[in-house]
Motif scaffolding. Structure first.
Motif, mmCIF file in Angstrom:
data_model
loop_
_atom_site.group_PDB
_atom_site.id
_atom_site.type_symbol
_atom_site.label_atom_id
_atom_site.label_comp_id
_atom_site.label_asym_id
_atom_site.label_seq_id
_atom_site.Cartn_x
_atom_site.Cartn_y
_atom_site.Cartn_z
ATOM 1 N N GLN A 88 0.851 -1.250 0.141
ATOM 2 C CA GLN A 88 -0.108 -0.098 -0.073
ATOM 3 C C GLN A 88 0.928 1.347 0.043
ATOM 4 O O GLN A 88 0.650 2.271 -0.793
ATOM 5 C CB GLN A 88 -0.949 -0.125 1.237
ATOM 6 N N ILE A 89 1.718 1.342 0.850
ATOM 7 C CA ILE A 89 2.505 2.309 0.823
ATOM 8 C C ILE A 89 3.424 2.658 -0.281
ATOM 9 O O ILE A 89 3.761 3.731 -0.707
ATOM 10 C CB ILE A 89 3.760 2.196 2.222
ATOM 11 N N GLU A 93 3.426 6.011 -2.855
ATOM 12 C CA GLU A 93 4.972 6.555 -3.359
ATOM 13 C C GLU A 93 5.075 6.635 -4.896
ATOM 14 O O GLU A 93 5.162 7.340 -5.201
ATOM 15 C CB GLU A 93 5.965 5.706 -2.589
ATOM 16 N N LYS A 94 4.556 5.210 -5.364
ATOM 17 C CA LYS A 94 4.746 5.268 -7.014
ATOM 18 C C LYS A 94 3.803 6.536 -7.862
ATOM 19 O O LYS A 94 4.321 7.138 -8.617
ATOM 20 C CB LYS A 94 4.439 3.987 -7.345
ATOM 21 N N ILE A 95 2.596 6.463 -7.182
ATOM 22 C CA ILE A 95 1.549 7.565 -7.765
ATOM 23 C C ILE A 95 2.088 8.711 -7.522
ATOM 24 O O ILE A 95 1.941 9.620 -8.198
ATOM 25 C CB ILE A 95 0.308 7.254 -7.096
ATOM 26 N N HIS A 96 2.532 9.179 -6.145
ATOM 27 C CA HIS A 96 3.145 10.558 -6.138
ATOM 28 C C HIS A 96 4.374 10.781 -7.036
ATOM 29 O O HIS A 96 4.389 11.858 -7.690
ATOM 30 C CB HIS A 96 3.855 10.427 -4.758
ATOM 31 N N GLU A 97 5.135 9.853 -7.549
ATOM 32 C CA GLU A 97 6.325 9.777 -8.351
ATOM 33 C C GLU A 97 6.022 9.981 -9.613
ATOM 34 O O GLU A 97 6.409 11.212 -10.445
ATOM 35 C CB GLU A 97 7.160 8.617 -8.184
ATOM 36 N N ILE A 98 4.973 9.326 -10.124
ATOM 37 C CA ILE A 98 4.514 9.563 -11.585
ATOM 38 C C ILE A 98 3.829 10.765 -11.929
ATOM 39 O O ILE A 98 3.615 11.206 -13.060
ATOM 40 C CB ILE A 98 3.689 8.229 -12.392
ATOM 41 N N LEU A 99 2.963 11.235 -10.920
ATOM 42 C CA LEU A 99 2.505 12.586 -11.073
ATOM 43 C C LEU A 99 3.477 13.730 -10.690
ATOM 44 O O LEU A 99 2.866 14.777 -10.736
ATOM 45 C CB LEU A 99 1.055 12.606 -10.400
ATOM 46 N N LEU A 101 3.737 14.951 -7.583
ATOM 47 C CA LEU A 101 2.847 15.618 -6.623
ATOM 48 C C LEU A 101 3.601 16.424 -5.870
ATOM 49 O O LEU A 101 4.620 15.915 -5.159
ATOM 50 C CB LEU A 101 1.973 14.532 -5.974
ATOM 51 N N PRO A 102 3.239 17.539 -5.366
ATOM 52 C CA PRO A 102 3.908 18.462 -4.365
ATOM 53 C C PRO A 102 3.605 17.799 -3.043
ATOM 54 O O PRO A 102 2.537 17.081 -2.742
ATOM 55 C CB PRO A 102 3.107 19.839 -4.399
ATOM 56 N N GLU A 103 4.466 18.206 -2.321
ATOM 57 C CA GLU A 103 4.377 17.906 -0.814
ATOM 58 C C GLU A 103 2.802 18.327 -0.125
ATOM 59 O O GLU A 103 2.194 19.245 -0.547
ATOM 60 C CB GLU A 103 5.291 18.553 0.192
ATOM 61 N N GLY A 104 2.376 17.177 0.780
ATOM 62 C CA GLY A 104 1.025 17.513 1.232
ATOM 63 C C GLY A 104 -0.073 16.886 0.324
ATOM 64 O O GLY A 104 -0.989 16.629 0.854
ATOM 65 N N SER A 105 0.226 16.192 -0.819
ATOM 66 C CA SER A 105 -0.595 15.455 -1.663
ATOM 67 C C SER A 105 -0.731 14.277 -1.059
ATOM 68 O O SER A 105 0.126 13.724 -0.179
ATOM 69 C CB SER A 105 0.021 15.368 -3.123
ATOM 70 N N ALA A 106 -1.719 13.393 -1.484
ATOM 71 C CA ALA A 106 -2.025 12.182 -0.625
ATOM 72 C C ALA A 106 -2.980 11.229 -1.694
ATOM 73 O O ALA A 106 -3.653 11.742 -2.606
ATOM 74 C CB ALA A 106 -2.965 12.359 0.567
ATOM 75 N N VAL A 107 -2.983 10.049 -1.377
ATOM 76 C CA VAL A 107 -3.812 9.150 -2.391
ATOM 77 C C VAL A 107 -4.724 8.435 -1.304
ATOM 78 O O VAL A 107 -4.355 7.928 -0.240
ATOM 79 C CB VAL A 107 -2.776 8.064 -2.986
#
Length: 404
Positions: A88-89, A93-99, A101-107
């Motif tokens: 899950q983590i 993390e991979k979704i944050h990477e491919i997008l 995403l700025p700090e504070g974003s979440a999935v």
């Protein structure tokens, strides 16, 4: 073993006897898949040019996907949302990477595109501190069939039997910036937009529309929510369709929803909040799902994203999609081709086109396509498909279109 595999009449009868009729009678009893192909109960092979409606991004039974699911199932299956797990983590993390995403974003992980949009809808109710009653959707949109997502879906035949639906949802005309501007004000919580509308034949928005939507929502303090359930996960040649400058026009949304191809065949959805302010729209206890973030589904999704990356499938989808657009446009009986990458709409020529009949003939010939409207076929093959695999369909298509 059930008699369901002994013949068409038997499995059709068995289906009608024990399963809900909401999908109608299935066209095939599919028993096996491998790569770009599936086989029915009678052993006939089909080229799958729909991929489970843009779900099987890696095709059927890709070794990396099978390995990830098998190993995770043998390690840890389900733990509920009281706990987390390494898959899950790692997936988040991979979704944050491919997008990027700025700090504070979440999935937020759920189980389907409809669920991802339901979460986004609840977030919209909290926009501007809450109390904003209006949520805007665009004519032609499809956001799902659960009650909230259904209210955002444009097709009256889907919505009207279940009216009144979620209050405050307004549908604006497709492609009309002036109508969108007139609808947005300080009572607007959010605007939901699919960068590519799949259910109306694979339709992009006119140039400037997404950029205008971003400017208008920002000025009004409303959210811009992009539904990338069908158009995301490499299908258009970028991770998400809005990342393509020609489609997204540099727009950064507040919320992105994803599903379908994300799991490559395992049920998973994601509601992605961009930035701290949007992540804070829901607090602990305000939303949840028992199976969301399930270790097996997360392992499958992580395998999908990793494989797309390692096998260069983004570039491949873009290049092959462009080649297909050109080749399809040159087929007699094709009036035009829409879409991007490996999400394409084939518009049929003639005064009374019948995409349903064409799709039926294609199925008989061993090709799975989707008659998404009376005038259009939808193609959404696996990202792993090759031109050599598609070539027989291109050869057969003229006869499929002109057959009486």
């Amino acid at each position: 073993m059930s008699e369901a595999t002994t013949g068409t009449a038997t499995w059709r009868d068995d289906f009608s006897r024990v399963l809900s009729p909401v999908f109608g009678t299935p066209q095939l009893d599919i028993v096996r898949g491998r790569g770009s192909y599936v086989w029915d109960a009678d052993g006939k092979q089909y080229l799958d040019l729909l991929a489970g409606i843009a779900v099987n991004a890696l095709g059927h039974c890709h070794p990396a996907w099978v390995k990830a699911v098998s190993e995770q199932a043998a390690t840890l299956g389900h733990i509920s949302n009281f706990f987390t797990s390494p898959p899950q983590i790692a997936l988040a993390e991979k979704i944050h990477e491919i997008l990027d995403l700025p700090e504070g974003s979440a999935v937020f992980l759920s189980n389907s595109g409809a669920e991802a949009n339901e979460a986004a809808l609840k977030m919209a109710r909290r926009a501007g501190g809450g109390g904003r009653p209006i949520i805007i959707a665009v004519d032609g949109a499809f956001h799902g069939r659960t009650m909230g997502a259904l209210s955002l879906t444009a097709k009256a035949a889907y919505r009207e039997p279940f009216a009144p639906g979620v209050p405050g949802v307004v549908h604006v005309p497709y492609g009309d910036v002036d109508a969108l501007a007139a609808a947005i004000n300080d009572t607007t919580a959010a605007v939901f937009i699919e960068p590519i509308q799949g259910e109306v034949g694979v339709r992009t928005h006119p140039a400037g529309y997404l950029r205008a939507a971003r400017e208008l929502t920002s000025a009004a303090g409303a959210l811009l929510i992009l539904d990338e359930v069908q158009s995301g996960i490499g299908r258009t040649g970028t991770w998400f369709a809005h990342q393509d400058p020609a489609i997204g026009e540099g727009v950064v949304p507040d919320i992105i929803t994803s599903a379908k191809g994300l799991g490559g065949g395992m049920p998973i959805g994601a509601t992605i909040t961009v930035g701290t302010e949007n992540t804070g729209l829901l607090s602990a206890g305000q939303h949840g799902t028992t199976f969301g973030g399930n270790p097996i589904a997360c392992a499958a999704a992580l395998a999908v994203l990793t494989t797309i990356e390692t096998e260069g499938l983004l570039d491949r989808a873009g290049r092959l999609g462009e080649q297909l657009r050109t080749e399809l446009a040159g087929v007699p009986g094709v009036a035009g081709v829409t879409g991007q990458g490996l999400l394409l709409g084939v518009e049929l020529a003639g005064d009374s086109p019948d995409a349903k009949a064409v799709a039926a003939r294609a199925l008989e010939a061993g090709f799975i396509v989707n008659p998404v409207t009376p005038e259009r076929l939808r193609l959404a093959p696996p990202l792993t498909i090759t031109h050599e695999e598609i070539a027989p369909f291109l050869t057969a298509l003229p006869d499929l279109l002109t057959h009486d």
